[in-house]
Design a protein around this motif. Sequence first.
Motif, short mmCIF file in Angstrom:
data_model
loop_
_atom_site.label_atom_id
_atom_site.label_comp_id
_atom_site.label_asym_id
_atom_site.label_seq_id
_atom_site.Cartn_x
_atom_site.Cartn_y
_atom_site.Cartn_z
N ARG A 132 35.71 48.14 42.74
CA ARG A 132 35.74 47.00 43.67
C ARG A 132 34.74 47.19 44.80
O ARG A 132 34.00 46.26 45.14
N ARG A 136 31.50 44.93 45.87
CA ARG A 136 31.32 44.40 47.23
C ARG A 136 29.96 44.80 47.79
O ARG A 136 29.29 44.01 48.46
N GLU A 152 28.03 34.52 40.45
CA GLU A 152 29.40 34.14 40.09
C GLU A 152 30.03 35.19 39.19
O GLU A 152 31.23 35.47 39.28
N ARG A 155 31.22 37.93 41.44
CA ARG A 155 32.45 37.50 42.12
C ARG A 155 33.64 37.53 41.17
O ARG A 155 34.76 37.88 41.57
N HIS A 156 33.41 37.14 39.95
CA HIS A 156 34.46 37.17 38.94
C HIS A 156 34.97 38.60 38.75
O HIS A 156 36.18 38.86 38.71
N ASP A 159 37.01 39.59 41.80
CA ASP A 159 38.34 38.98 41.75
C ASP A 159 39.26 39.78 40.82
O ASP A 159 40.43 40.03 41.13
N GLU A 162 40.30 43.10 42.49
CA GLU A 162 41.28 42.90 43.55
C GLU A 162 42.66 42.58 42.98
O GLU A 162 43.68 43.06 43.49
N ARG A 163 42.68 41.78 41.93
CA ARG A 163 43.95 41.44 41.30
C ARG A 163 44.59 42.65 40.64
O ARG A 163 45.79 42.87 40.73
N PRO A 202 41.33 36.12 36.48
CA PRO A 202 41.17 34.71 36.81
C PRO A 202 39.81 34.21 36.40
O PRO A 202 38.85 34.97 36.33
N PRO A 204 36.30 32.21 36.99
CA PRO A 204 35.47 32.08 38.19
C PRO A 204 35.80 30.79 38.94
O PRO A 204 36.03 29.75 38.32
N HIS A 205 35.83 30.86 40.25
CA HIS A 205 36.14 29.70 41.05
C HIS A 205 34.97 28.72 41.02
O HIS A 205 33.81 29.11 41.19
N ARG A 208 33.36 27.56 44.91
CA ARG A 208 32.65 28.44 45.81
C ARG A 208 31.22 27.98 45.98
O ARG A 208 30.62 27.48 45.02
#
Length: 209
Positions: A132, A136, A152, A155-156, A159, A162-163, A202, A204-205, A208
């Motif tokens: 993680r 970052r 993305e 970021r995926h 995520d 973190e989950r 999850p 990808p959002h 964003r």
Amino acid sequence: MLDMAILGLLQENPMHGYELRKELATKLGTIRAAISYGTLYPTLKRLQTAGWITESESDPSMIPPMTSKRGRVVYKITAEGKERFADLLAQAGPETYDDAGFGVHFAFFARTDQDTRLRILEGRRRRIEERREGLRDVLSRAGERLDAYTLELQRHGLDACEREVRWLEELITNERSGRAPATPGTFDTPSGPAGDASPEIPRPHQDRP
């Protein structure tokens, strides 16, 4: 890790190759257990040479339809194989923190002692926390140079890390408090899937920037 999975399944029941491959997929998940017969049978032969499993002829009525003659061979774990499986269960080194190693060990957590489970879960948490932080760092240093899709994807991955950290923390809390799963193969909280090495990732959002 394949050795451990095979020995663990054969300790439950003798199986022929077709059934064993099917149970590997059920126990470990389709992606991790996408094992070809070209991989499975040499492994079985090696385990047999080591004295950890034996083979015998099965009842013809037990042969699955549309299988080759290899389906006639039933593999059974030996006393030495059971000892080997117990040794593998007790391992909690760095190899058990990686994706494949953690997945196999987690699949057999019901047979693993609490102290070993905790060491593996804590080691896995450290490994994912390192992953993680690496993501970052990439996003903070190189985010502006990445195209939208690569960004993305990073970021995926972040995520997902973190989950999984949250999921692992819940598992560790349950282990330390002595809380048993609500049902076989599941934990009280739904934040992670039962019997799999990582929580549901999850998508990808889309909202964003």
